[in-house]
Design an enzyme around this catalytic site. Structure first.
Site, mmCIF file in Angstrom:
data_model
loop_
_atom_site.group_PDB
_atom_site.id
_atom_site.type_symbol
_atom_site.label_atom_id
_atom_site.label_comp_id
_atom_site.label_asym_id
_atom_site.label_seq_id
_atom_site.Cartn_x
_atom_site.Cartn_y
_atom_site.Cartn_z
ATOM 1 N N LYS A 55 -0.909 3.889 -0.423
ATOM 2 C CA LYS A 55 -0.107 5.075 -0.073
ATOM 3 C C LYS A 55 0.945 5.331 -1.136
ATOM 4 C CE LYS A 55 -0.948 4.656 4.839
ATOM 5 N NZ LYS A 55 -0.576 4.042 6.099
ATOM 6 N N GLN A 99 4.478 1.537 9.040
ATOM 7 C CA GLN A 99 3.093 1.042 9.060
ATOM 8 C C GLN A 99 2.835 0.256 10.353
ATOM 9 O OE1 GLN A 99 0.680 1.697 6.672
ATOM 10 N NE2 GLN A 99 -0.738 0.671 8.046
ATOM 11 N N ASP A 122 3.366 10.818 10.295
ATOM 12 C CA ASP A 122 2.231 10.210 10.994
ATOM 13 C C ASP A 122 1.898 11.007 12.264
ATOM 14 O OD1 ASP A 122 0.641 8.182 10.183
ATOM 15 O OD2 ASP A 122 1.831 6.544 11.049
#
Ligand code: NDP
Length: 296
Positions: A55, A99, A122
């Site tokens: 990422k 994460q 997200d």
């Protein structure tokens, strides 16, 4: 019978990343704005470390600011919340991604709720999930967004098609079903308690598999000509006894790919189908967040 068209997620992701990079360049040139993404990694889960590194690299390659915060697995809830709050307040950061999964002992839901919904790239905050369910502008989870881009590039129109989504997770199944509904599909959501799953799948013009069970969806569950989006990522031992004995594994989806190729009209492979789209959509979401925050 001709074989299904293979949907090339790697090529689509590359195209999307190039589009994002162009947009970033014009945001910098015209508005002096560099979109910034902060990724928070807690603990030392090897898979998460690989994802986070990738990422970061892709964010930088698109010309954006990339910040990674690595915290030890024993970090306290309050310390993690304080970091999220400082990122919420940081004007250089437009996207925050924590994460998942977090190590046990940390309250994942509370951490996600602490993220400013405008920076929730997200798309997991209840505000974004609620906005999505009402058809309002929202930050949408990256994998479902990637599925929709692949579908729109594959089919001339989605309106009126029957979409069956197998899986109802907050991360994939539910948001992809909402997006399909917004695209005027007739949507069925199936899950572990669904009866007659093969029969329901056979009705699908669009079949999205997001289950996490290797090769569960059989060739004869698929309607001839259907478009199949296989979200599943399952690591399984090789059938070849020599490779298996060496402990080697490979990735397979939720769909019995070889059999499905003979029936479907188009299908995403695993790997190189939906997977590469997820990070590309994270970059796209960060640009979307930066533009919205700056009223552009
Ligand atoms: P979850 O485990 O959160 O959800 C799985 C869903 O599948 C649940 O809704 C569950 O039903 C349903 N299910 C389980 N068993 C069956 C069954 N026998 N029949 C029908 N439905 C069943 O998984 P995720 O949604 O997070 O992920 C799904 C898959 O997608 C995984 O393989 C994951 O690795 C992959 N994935 C891939 C990504 C990518 O970038 N390509 C990103 C995210 C995930 P119930 O709700 O009733 O328990």
């Amino acid at each position: 019978m001709t074989q299904a068209r293979i949907i090339d997620g790697r090529a689509e992701a590359e195209r999307l990343r190039a589009e994002v990079a162009l947009e970033v360049a014009s945001l910098k040139a015209e508005h002096g704005l560099t979109p910034g993404l902060a990724v928070v990694l807690v603990g030392d889960d090897p898979a998460s470390q690989v994802y986070v590194r990738s990422k970061g690299e892709q964010t930088l390659a698109a010309g954006m600011l990339s910040v990674t915060h690595r915290l030890p697995g024993h970090v306290g809830q309050d310390e993690l919340l304080a970091l999220v709050q400082s990122l919420n307040a940081d004007p250089a950061i437009h996207g925050i991604l924590v994460q998942l999964p977090l190590p046990s002992g940390l309250d994942e839901k509370a951490i996600i709720l602490a993220i400013d919904p405008d920076k929730d790239v997200d798309g997991l905050h209840v505000v974004n999930a609620g906005r999505l369910s009402q058809g309002l502008p929202a930050l949408v989870p990256c994998t479902p967004l990637g599925c929709m881009i692949l579908l729109n590039r594959t089919l001339p129109s989605l309106a009126g098609l029957h979409a069956v989504v197998v899986g109802r997770s907050v991360l994939v199944g539910r948001p992809v079903a909402q997006l399909l509904l917004q695209a005027d599909c007739t949507v069925t959501i199936a899950h572990s308690r669904t009866r007659n799953l093969p029969e329901i799948c056979r009705q699908a013009d669009i079949l999205v598999a997001a289950v996490g069970r290797p090769l569960m969806i059989q060739g004869d569950w698929i309607k001839p000509g259907a478009t199949v989006i296989d979200v599943g990522i399952n690591r399984v031992p090789f059938r070849d006894p020599v490779k298996a004995a060496e402990g080697k594994t490979k990735l397979v989806g939720d769909v019995a790919y070889k059999a499905a190729l003979e029936v479907a009209g188009a299908i995403t492979p695993v790997p190189n189908g939906v997977g590469p789209m997820t990070v590309a959509c994270l970059l796209a979401n960060t640009v979307t967040a930066a533009k919205r925050i700056h009223g552009l």
